[in-house]
Design a protein around this motif. Sequence first.
Motif, PDB file in Angstrom:
ATOM      1  N   SER A  56       0.826  -1.184   0.124  1.00 40.50           N
ATOM      2  CA  SER A  56      -0.151   0.209  -0.096  1.00 40.50           C
ATOM      3  C   SER A  56       0.978   1.182   0.017  1.00 40.50           C
ATOM      4  CB  SER A  56      -0.906  -0.136   1.063  1.00 40.50           C
ATOM      5  OG  SER A  56      -0.013   0.286   2.449  1.00 40.50           O
ATOM      6  N   ASP A  57       0.257   2.363  -0.331  1.00 39.84           N
ATOM      7  CA  ASP A  57       1.010   3.538  -0.392  1.00 39.84           C
ATOM      8  C   ASP A  57       1.685   3.948   1.041  1.00 39.84           C
ATOM      9  OD1 ASP A  57       0.399   4.139  -2.868  1.00 39.84           O
ATOM     10  OD2 ASP A  57      -1.209   5.579  -2.635  1.00 39.84           O
ATOM     11  N   GLU A  58       0.587   3.503   2.179  1.00 38.33           N
ATOM     12  CA  GLU A  58       1.172   3.599   3.602  1.00 38.33           C
ATOM     13  C   GLU A  58       2.443   3.109   3.926  1.00 38.33           C
ATOM     14  OE1 GLU A  58      -2.735   5.099   3.067  1.00 38.33           O
ATOM     15  OE2 GLU A  58      -1.896   2.971   2.626  1.00 38.33           O
ATOM     16  N   ALA A  59       2.430   1.654   3.448  1.00 38.72           N
ATOM     17  CA  ALA A  59       3.550   0.999   3.606  1.00 38.72           C
ATOM     18  C   ALA A  59       4.879   1.277   3.042  1.00 38.72           C
ATOM     19  CB  ALA A  59       3.126  -0.654   3.175  1.00 38.72           C
ATOM     20  N   ILE A  60       4.664   1.876   1.806  1.00 39.63           N
ATOM     21  CA  ILE A  60       5.882   2.702   1.144  1.00 39.63           C
ATOM     22  C   ILE A  60       6.145   3.578   1.716  1.00 39.63           C
ATOM     23  CG2 ILE A  60       6.477   3.667  -1.134  1.00 39.63           C
ATOM     24  CD1 ILE A  60       6.379   0.554  -1.437  1.00 39.63           C
ATOM     25  N   GLN A  61       5.306   4.443   2.194  1.00 42.39           N
ATOM     26  CA  GLN A  61       5.684   5.748   2.883  1.00 42.39           C
ATOM     27  C   GLN A  61       6.506   5.406   4.391  1.00 42.39           C
ATOM     28  OE1 GLN A  61       2.671   8.538   3.826  1.00 42.39           O
ATOM     29  NE2 GLN A  61       3.917   9.917   4.970  1.00 42.39           N
TER      30      GLN A  61
END
Length: 226
Positions: free
Chosen positions: A46-51
């Motif tokens: 997810s975008d949150e994991a990447i961030q």
Amino acid sequence: TIDGKSEKTIRNNMALVRASVALFQPDINYRVSLPPKKVSRPVSPSDEAIQALLDNSQGNLHKAILLGIRGMRRGEICALMYEDIQNGFAHIHADMIMDSDKKWIIKERPKTEGSDRTIRVPDLGEGTGRVVTCTPGVITNHFARLRDKLGISIRFHDLRHYFASTAAVLNIPDIYTADFGGWSRAGNAPVMKSVYQNNIKSMSDYYADKMNDHIDGIMQKKGEAK
């Protein structure tokens, strides 16, 4: 598994047995029941994991993640030179691989559309020589430690799944995703759909901007939250 062996190992061993039987006893008839193949289900972070990965990494690993989410493979990342980067674009033309002596070497890739390409990259600072000064194995190990610390169940290679999945969500046509990520555009390509259209430079720039704007936005969220 059967007797502690995975289905892949059993199939590989059976292939050797079949080759030996065909060589020495070509007329023999036999049947072997093999375990069914496991269906691999790639994970797209997810975008949150990447961030979270970007916020908690630094140095070589941080740069590797920045390049990984733009579709680069580990070997390509480790072979990238500062001299390959001009005006925000990187020429991807080499790969770091392990040779027969189990030593990491840099090898020029064949000039095919799937491997030799130019992509847009973030600001990686200035320098000479290799951008990421470690081996693919080190990237894997350091990424695994960070992933486990953050409780994120993905592999480094899954960053390429993130790249491809994000491109699909952003409605970037397969032809451009394949070019940016270095996937083959041949009819039997296992990852990307077969495409036959010619690439249009102006549209390629448009979709490259669209992809990078999305990825750059992940980093901006951190600053806005402060």
